[in-house]
Design a protein around this motif. Structure first.
Motif, PDB file in Angstrom:
ATOM      1  N   ILE A   4      -0.476  -1.553  -1.031  1.00 22.52           N
ATOM      2  CA  ILE A   4       0.597  -0.744  -0.453  1.00 22.52           C
ATOM      3  C   ILE A   4       0.051  -0.064   0.793  1.00 22.52           C
ATOM      4  O   ILE A   4      -0.943   0.669   0.728  1.00 22.52           O
ATOM      5  N   ARG A   5       0.678  -0.308   1.945  1.00 21.03           N
ATOM      6  CA  ARG A   5       0.210   0.274   3.204  1.00 21.03           C
ATOM      7  C   ARG A   5       1.349   1.005   3.905  1.00 21.03           C
ATOM      8  O   ARG A   5       2.505   0.578   3.851  1.00 21.03           O
ATOM      9  N   LYS A   6       0.991   2.098   4.584  1.00 15.86           N
ATOM     10  CA  LYS A   6       1.958   2.803   5.427  1.00 15.86           C
ATOM     11  C   LYS A   6       2.131   2.009   6.709  1.00 15.86           C
ATOM     12  O   LYS A   6       1.162   1.633   7.360  1.00 15.86           O
ATOM     13  N   ARG A   7       3.368   1.734   7.072  1.00 11.50           N
ATOM     14  CA  ARG A   7       3.628   0.994   8.304  1.00 11.50           C
ATOM     15  C   ARG A   7       4.817   1.632   9.014  1.00 11.50           C
ATOM     16  O   ARG A   7       5.953   1.530   8.544  1.00 11.50           O
ATOM     17  N   GLY A   8       4.545   2.292  10.133  1.00  5.90           N
ATOM     18  CA  GLY A   8       5.611   2.970  10.862  1.00  5.90           C
ATOM     19  C   GLY A   8       6.253   4.039  10.002  1.00  5.90           C
ATOM     20  O   GLY A   8       5.577   4.918   9.453  1.00  5.90           O
ATOM     21  N   ARG A  17      -0.978 -13.255  -5.873  1.00  7.54           N
ATOM     22  CA  ARG A  17      -1.273 -13.531  -7.279  1.00  7.54           C
ATOM     23  C   ARG A  17      -1.094 -15.019  -7.549  1.00  7.54           C
ATOM     24  O   ARG A  17      -0.102 -15.617  -7.144  1.00  7.54           O
ATOM     25  N   ASN A  18      -2.050 -15.591  -8.214  1.00 14.43           N
ATOM     26  CA  ASN A  18      -1.975 -17.003  -8.615  1.00 14.43           C
ATOM     27  C   ASN A  18      -1.697 -17.924  -7.427  1.00 14.43           C
ATOM     28  O   ASN A  18      -0.946 -18.899  -7.527  1.00 14.43           O
ATOM     29  N   GLY A  19      -2.284 -17.581  -6.275  1.00 18.43           N
ATOM     30  CA  GLY A  19      -2.121 -18.412  -5.092  1.00 18.43           C
ATOM     31  C   GLY A  19      -0.807 -18.225  -4.366  1.00 18.43           C
ATOM     32  O   GLY A  19      -0.505 -18.956  -3.424  1.00 18.43           O
ATOM     33  N   ARG A  20      -0.010 -17.246  -4.779  1.00 17.34           N
ATOM     34  CA  ARG A  20       1.284 -16.992  -4.144  1.00 17.34           C
ATOM     35  C   ARG A  20       1.272 -15.605  -3.509  1.00 17.34           C
ATOM     36  O   ARG A  20       0.725 -14.662  -4.073  1.00 17.34           O
ATOM     37  N   ARG A  21       1.896 -15.504  -2.336  1.00 13.87           N
ATOM     38  CA  ARG A  21       1.911 -14.233  -1.615  1.00 13.87           C
ATOM     39  C   ARG A  21       3.350 -13.789  -1.368  1.00 13.87           C
ATOM     40  O   ARG A  21       4.197 -14.574  -0.955  1.00 13.87           O
ATOM     41  N   ARG A  22       3.626 -12.526  -1.640  1.00 14.29           N
ATOM     42  CA  ARG A  22       4.932 -11.926  -1.355  1.00 14.29           C
ATOM     43  C   ARG A  22       4.715 -10.600  -0.637  1.00 14.29           C
ATOM     44  O   ARG A  22       3.730  -9.895  -0.901  1.00 14.29           O
ATOM     45  N   SER A  23       5.641 -10.235   0.238  1.00 12.77           N
ATOM     46  CA  SER A  23       5.543  -8.944   0.920  1.00 12.77           C
ATOM     47  C   SER A  23       6.935  -8.441   1.268  1.00 12.77           C
ATOM     48  O   SER A  23       7.863  -9.228   1.474  1.00 12.77           O
ATOM     49  N   LYS A  24       7.058  -7.109   1.338  1.00 10.95           N
ATOM     50  CA  LYS A  24       8.335  -6.499   1.679  1.00 10.95           C
ATOM     51  C   LYS A  24       8.096  -5.049   2.073  1.00 10.95           C
ATOM     52  O   LYS A  24       7.162  -4.411   1.584  1.00 10.95           O
ATOM     53  N   THR A  25       8.950  -4.524   2.959  1.00  9.25           N
ATOM     54  CA  THR A  25       8.814  -3.150   3.440  1.00  9.25           C
ATOM     55  C   THR A  25       9.915  -2.274   2.855  1.00  9.25           C
ATOM     56  O   THR A  25      11.071  -2.701   2.762  1.00  9.25           O
ATOM     57  N   PHE A  26       9.550  -1.028   2.482  1.00 11.45           N
ATOM     58  CA  PHE A  26      10.490  -0.106   1.850  1.00 11.45           C
ATOM     59  C   PHE A  26      10.440   1.256   2.540  1.00 11.45           C
ATOM     60  O   PHE A  26       9.503   1.564   3.280  1.00 11.45           O
ATOM     61  N   HIS A  27      11.450   2.076   2.248  1.00  7.47           N
ATOM     62  CA  HIS A  27      11.500   3.415   2.842  1.00  7.47           C
ATOM     63  C   HIS A  27      10.476   4.346   2.207  1.00  7.47           C
ATOM     64  O   HIS A  27       9.922   5.224   2.878  1.00  7.47           O
ATOM     65  N   ALA A  32       8.082   0.778  -2.955  1.00  2.00           N
ATOM     66  CA  ALA A  32       7.140  -0.319  -2.717  1.00  2.00           C
ATOM     67  C   ALA A  32       6.317  -0.608  -3.968  1.00  2.00           C
ATOM     68  O   ALA A  32       6.089  -1.772  -4.328  1.00  2.00           O
ATOM     69  N   GLN A  33       5.875   0.441  -4.646  1.00  2.00           N
ATOM     70  CA  GLN A  33       5.074   0.261  -5.858  1.00  2.00           C
ATOM     71  C   GLN A  33       5.895  -0.385  -6.970  1.00  2.00           C
ATOM     72  O   GLN A  33       5.409  -1.268  -7.683  1.00  2.00           O
ATOM     73  N   SER A  34       7.144   0.060  -7.116  1.00  2.00           N
ATOM     74  CA  SER A  34       8.013  -0.500  -8.151  1.00  2.00           C
ATOM     75  C   SER A  34       8.273  -1.980  -7.900  1.00  2.00           C
ATOM     76  O   SER A  34       8.216  -2.803  -8.824  1.00  2.00           O
ATOM     77  N   TRP A  35       8.538  -2.321  -6.642  1.00  2.42           N
ATOM     78  CA  TRP A  35       8.791  -3.721  -6.300  1.00  2.42           C
ATOM     79  C   TRP A  35       7.550  -4.571  -6.547  1.00  2.42           C
ATOM     80  O   TRP A  35       7.629  -5.677  -7.089  1.00  2.42           O
ATOM     81  N   ALA A  36       6.389  -4.060  -6.149  1.00  2.00           N
ATOM     82  CA  ALA A  36       5.145  -4.814  -6.314  1.00  2.00           C
ATOM     83  C   ALA A  36       4.870  -5.099  -7.788  1.00  2.00           C
ATOM     84  O   ALA A  36       4.448  -6.205  -8.159  1.00  2.00           O
ATOM     85  N   LEU A  37       5.126  -4.110  -8.641  1.00  2.00           N
ATOM     86  CA  LEU A  37       4.914  -4.304 -10.077  1.00  2.00           C
ATOM     87  C   LEU A  37       5.846  -5.379 -10.624  1.00  2.00           C
ATOM     88  O   LEU A  37       5.429  -6.245 -11.412  1.00  2.00           O
ATOM     89  N   GLN A  38       7.098  -5.348 -10.183  1.00  2.00           N
ATOM     90  CA  GLN A  38       8.069  -6.351 -10.630  1.00  2.00           C
ATOM     91  C   GLN A  38       7.649  -7.748 -10.191  1.00  2.00           C
ATOM     92  O   GLN A  38       7.719  -8.710 -10.965  1.00  2.00           O
TER      93      GLN A  38
END
Length: 334
Positions: A4-8, A17-27, A32-38
């Motif tokens: 989880i990184r601060k961006r703007g 995870r398992n060779g797969r990458r996902r990313s998304k930006t939140f307010h 962000a933490q909830s989405w990452a856990l899901q």
């Protein structure tokens, strides 16, 4: 592991995870933490071939509406269709773990009793895309069950054209006349129909046409965005140009104004209303496109016709929108 990184002004979550990458930006960081856990749970389930026990078809379709539909040109149509399915059809309540070919065939048969095969086929493609994303990206289904079910038969291509008598009836009922500008919305629909027959433009294209894209001196209009995602220039006959000029006193004050001053919904609703006041049956506004292209085919070859209509697949142009009358073909033999 999630990062989880601060961006703007927001927080960006990245999961690998398992060779797969996902990313998304939140307010917020919490979002962000909830989405990452899901996502971590979903990727683990995907790796192990597990289907979430607490998810139903409704959950999958609602997620599709949130994450996939926004920004698509057909977003409104997708939203209407999927919201109706989630609200009204038993398919929505089926747990994803119990989703099967039999479930889909039952849905297909129900819909065929309610709507036309063409409508079912459009909904079929939408559902299939949602299940494919649920399979490949979310790990919510083990397979796309629609691949094992027989599609409804493709209906015969529509070949409805307008007769001159029908055109005259519709124009008369609309109240449009060449003697004065069309001040009422109904009269503008009459003008819009005549313009469509001259140009082969779709109702949505006409409804989005602004004065900034009318090039009267060169006799064409520019469409910056069309159904296939590409811009298009449409040549104007003298009749089409005359119809546009008649709108100038009403909407031509600013370049950003819509030429005919109508929305797609207004065109559709008012055209239906006009048609009901006549003896005409089985006619849609979109049939003007076939009428226009069949007329233009008498003047242009197929490649020029495709440029005017915006068709990238000549088979669709030939099979769906080109419906010559046999008398016209006979007249060209001699």
């Amino acid at each position: 592991m999630a990062t989880i990184r601060k961006r703007g002004n927001g927080w960006r979550a990245e999961v690998y995870r398992n060779g797969r990458r996902r990313s998304k930006t939140f307010h917020t960081k919490a979002q962000a933490q909830s989405w990452a856990l899901q996502v971590e749970v979903e990727l683990d389930d995907l790796q192990m071939g597990r289907i979430p026990a607490d998810k139903s078809v409704r959950d999958l379709l609602q997620r599709y509406l949130r994450e996939v539909s926004p920004g698509k040109r057909g977003e409104r149509w997708e939203r209407l269709r999927l919201e109706a399915l989630c609200r009204d059809d038993p398919l929505a309540t089926v747990p994803l773990r119990e989703l099967s070919a039999q479930t889909i065939s039952s849905w297909r048969d129900r819909r065929l009793r309610q709507v036309s095969p063409a409508t079912v086929l459009r909904e079929w493609n939408l559902l299939s895309n949602a299940f494919n994303i649920g399979l490949r990206e979310w790990g919510w289904v083990a397979e796309n069950p629609m691949t094992r079910v027989r599609k409804p038969a493709t209906p015969a291509a529509r070949d409805r054209r307008l007769t001159q008598d029908e055109i005259d009836q519709l124009v008369m009922v609309s109240g449009y006349t060449d003697k004065k500008p069309p001040t009422t919305l109904t009269a503008r629909v009459g003008a819009t129909m005549l313009f469509a027959i001259e140009t082969a433009m779709r109702a949505g294209e006409i409804a989005s046409l602004t004065w900034a894209h009318v090039h009267a001196e060169r006799r064409y209009v520019h469409l910056p965005m069309t159904k296939n995602g590409k811009p298009r220039d449409v040549p104007l006959s003298r009749r089409a140009l005359d119809l546009i000029e008649r709108m100038k006193p009403l909407t031509g004050e600013h370049e950003s104004n819509i030429v005919f001053g109508l929305s797609p919904r207004q065109i559709d609703a008012l055209f239906r209303k006009i048609k009901k006041k006549t003896s005409i049956e089985d006619l849609h506004f979109h049939d003007t496109r076939r009428e226009a292209l069949s007329r233009l085919a008498m003047k242009f070859d197929v490649m020029d016709l495709a440029k005017i209509s915006g068709h990238r697949d000549l088979r669709i142009l030939q099979n769906v929108y080109y419906a010559p009358k046999v008398d016209d073909l006979v007249s060209r033999l001699d």
